[in-house]
Design a protein around this motif. Structure first.
Motif, PDB file in Angstrom:
ATOM      1  N   SER A   6       0.859  -1.186   0.000  1.00 14.35           N
ATOM      2  CA  SER A   6       0.000   0.000   0.000  1.00 14.35           C
ATOM      3  C   SER A   6       0.894   1.235   0.000  1.00 14.35           C
ATOM      4  N   VAL A   7       0.774   2.050  -1.043  1.00 17.63           N
ATOM      5  CA  VAL A   7       1.659   3.190  -1.218  1.00 17.63           C
ATOM      6  C   VAL A   7       0.850   4.472  -1.377  1.00 17.63           C
ATOM      7  N   LEU A   8       1.206   5.482  -0.611  1.00 18.54           N
ATOM      8  CA  LEU A   8       0.613   6.811  -0.746  1.00 18.54           C
ATOM      9  C   LEU A   8       1.392   7.577  -1.810  1.00 18.54           C
ATOM     10  N   TRP A   9       0.681   8.184  -2.750  1.00 15.62           N
ATOM     11  CA  TRP A   9       1.297   9.015  -3.779  1.00 15.62           C
ATOM     12  C   TRP A   9       0.663  10.386  -3.710  1.00 15.62           C
ATOM     13  N   ASP A  23      -0.034  -1.486 -10.202  1.00 13.91           N
ATOM     14  CA  ASP A  23      -0.996  -2.535  -9.865  1.00 13.91           C
ATOM     15  C   ASP A  23      -0.762  -3.816 -10.663  1.00 13.91           C
ATOM     16  N   GLU A  24      -0.647  -3.690 -11.968  1.00 17.24           N
ATOM     17  CA  GLU A  24      -0.621  -4.864 -12.836  1.00 17.24           C
ATOM     18  C   GLU A  24       0.733  -5.577 -12.877  1.00 17.24           C
ATOM     19  N   VAL A  25       1.827  -4.827 -12.803  1.00 17.17           N
ATOM     20  CA  VAL A  25       3.152  -5.429 -12.936  1.00 17.17           C
ATOM     21  C   VAL A  25       3.812  -5.680 -11.578  1.00 17.17           C
ATOM     22  N   PHE A  26       3.627  -4.741 -10.641  1.00 15.33           N
ATOM     23  CA  PHE A  26       4.354  -4.824  -9.375  1.00 15.33           C
ATOM     24  C   PHE A  26       3.471  -5.171  -8.177  1.00 15.33           C
ATOM     25  N   ASP A  27       2.152  -5.344  -8.407  1.00 17.66           N
ATOM     26  CA  ASP A  27       1.219  -5.699  -7.349  1.00 17.66           C
ATOM     27  C   ASP A  27       1.248  -4.694  -6.190  1.00 17.66           C
ATOM     28  N   ILE A  28       1.252  -3.412  -6.562  1.00 12.69           N
ATOM     29  CA  ILE A  28       1.273  -2.313  -5.592  1.00 12.69           C
ATOM     30  C   ILE A  28      -0.036  -1.543  -5.710  1.00 12.69           C
ATOM     31  N   ASP A  29      -0.675  -1.317  -4.574  1.00 12.27           N
ATOM     32  CA  ASP A  29      -1.896  -0.519  -4.529  1.00 12.27           C
ATOM     33  C   ASP A  29      -1.511   0.927  -4.252  1.00 12.27           C
ATOM     34  N   ILE A  30      -1.720   1.796  -5.236  1.00  9.28           N
ATOM     35  CA  ILE A  30      -1.390   3.221  -5.098  1.00  9.28           C
ATOM     36  C   ILE A  30      -2.624   3.964  -4.606  1.00  9.28           C
ATOM     37  N   HIS A  31      -2.464   4.700  -3.521  1.00  6.66           N
ATOM     38  CA  HIS A  31      -3.507   5.591  -3.032  1.00  6.66           C
ATOM     39  C   HIS A  31      -3.043   7.016  -3.327  1.00  6.66           C
ATOM     40  N   ASN A  32      -3.739   7.699  -4.222  1.00  7.53           N
ATOM     41  CA  ASN A  32      -3.331   9.048  -4.614  1.00  7.53           C
ATOM     42  C   ASN A  32      -4.102  10.105  -3.850  1.00  7.53           C
ATOM     43  N   GLU A  33      -3.371  11.084  -3.352  1.00  8.25           N
ATOM     44  CA  GLU A  33      -3.962  12.303  -2.808  1.00  8.25           C
ATOM     45  C   GLU A  33      -3.450  13.452  -3.657  1.00  8.25           C
ATOM     46  N   VAL A  53       5.830   5.986   0.637  1.00  7.46           N
ATOM     47  CA  VAL A  53       5.242   7.267   0.252  1.00  7.46           C
ATOM     48  C   VAL A  53       6.014   7.788  -0.957  1.00  7.46           C
ATOM     49  N   ILE A  54       5.270   8.263  -1.954  1.00  2.75           N
ATOM     50  CA  ILE A  54       5.860   8.883  -3.136  1.00  2.75           C
ATOM     51  C   ILE A  54       5.420  10.335  -3.154  1.00  2.75           C
ATOM     52  N   LEU A  55       6.388  11.238  -3.303  1.00  2.00           N
ATOM     53  CA  LEU A  55       6.117  12.668  -3.226  1.00  2.00           C
ATOM     54  C   LEU A  55       6.415  13.377  -4.544  1.00  2.00           C
ATOM     55  N   ASP A  56       5.488  14.227  -4.961  1.00  2.00           N
ATOM     56  CA  ASP A  56       5.712  15.112  -6.089  1.00  2.00           C
ATOM     57  C   ASP A  56       6.300  16.403  -5.537  1.00  2.00           C
ATOM     58  N   VAL A  57       7.228  16.990  -6.254  1.00  7.39           N
ATOM     59  CA  VAL A  57       7.870  18.214  -5.783  1.00  7.39           C
ATOM     60  C   VAL A  57       7.030  19.440  -6.120  1.00  7.39           C
ATOM     61  N   ASN A  58       6.540  19.517  -7.317  1.00  2.64           N
ATOM     62  CA  ASN A  58       5.761  20.678  -7.757  1.00  2.64           C
ATOM     63  C   ASN A  58       4.290  20.361  -7.540  1.00  2.64           C
ATOM     64  N   CYS A  59       3.798  20.635  -6.343  1.00  3.13           N
ATOM     65  CA  CYS A  59       2.460  20.195  -5.952  1.00  3.13           C
ATOM     66  C   CYS A  59       1.747  21.295  -5.170  1.00  3.13           C
ATOM     67  N   LYS A  60       0.476  21.062  -4.930  1.00  2.00           N
ATOM     68  CA  LYS A  60      -0.357  22.009  -4.186  1.00  2.00           C
ATOM     69  C   LYS A  60      -0.411  21.602  -2.720  1.00  2.00           C
TER      70      LYS A  60
END
Length: 134
Positions: A6-9, A23-33, A53-60
């Motif tokens: 379970s990964v937060l993006w 999801d399909e290749v790595f069997d990872i459930d991405i939860h996007n906020e 946790v995956i973080l975008d740099v240019n974000c709101k």
């Protein structure tokens, strides 16, 4: 069979192709906020079940009317790192397209931030997506 990771993006402009690959290749459930405020709230509520946790740099930070900014990333990174060490260690990764002022400073900003578990200080979107998921 091992459970899905379970990964937060946190990213205000997520791509379906990245989520599908996860999801399909790595069997990872991405939860996007779509902003840091909601992402931090989700992380607090899911500390026991979040695997990364995956973080975008240019974000709101919060509002859809906001202009995405590298400042939001910089102002919230320490809090996210603190949460990622609160209950158990949760690795965090930076995945960003680099279409913002200050990209050349990102390596300097991340230097010494303690992400020794990652092969890179940050991953470029979309070209390093598969490498990040591995």
């Amino acid at each position: 069979m091992k459970p899905k990771l379970s990964v937060l993006w946190i990213d205000d402009a997520p791509t379906v192709s990245f989520e599908d690959l996860a999801d399909e290749v790595f069997d990872i459930d991405i939860h996007n906020e779509l902003n840091y405020s909601d992402g931090i709230s989700w992380l607090r509520a899911n500390l026991k079940s979040c695997d990364a946790v995956i973080l975008d740099v240019n974000c709101k930070f919060q509002n859809n009317a906001e202009i995405p900014s590298m400042d939001v990333f910089c102002e919230n990174l320490d809090l996210i790192k603190e949460l990622c060490n609160e209950d158990h260690f949760i690795p965090w990764f930076v995945y960003s397209a680099g279409d913002y002022d200050g990209e050349e400073h990102l390596t300097h900003i991340l230097k010494g931030r303690g992400n020794t578990w990652s092969k890179k200080s940050f991953y470029k979107k979309p070209i390093n997506g598969e490498e990040l998921l591995k």
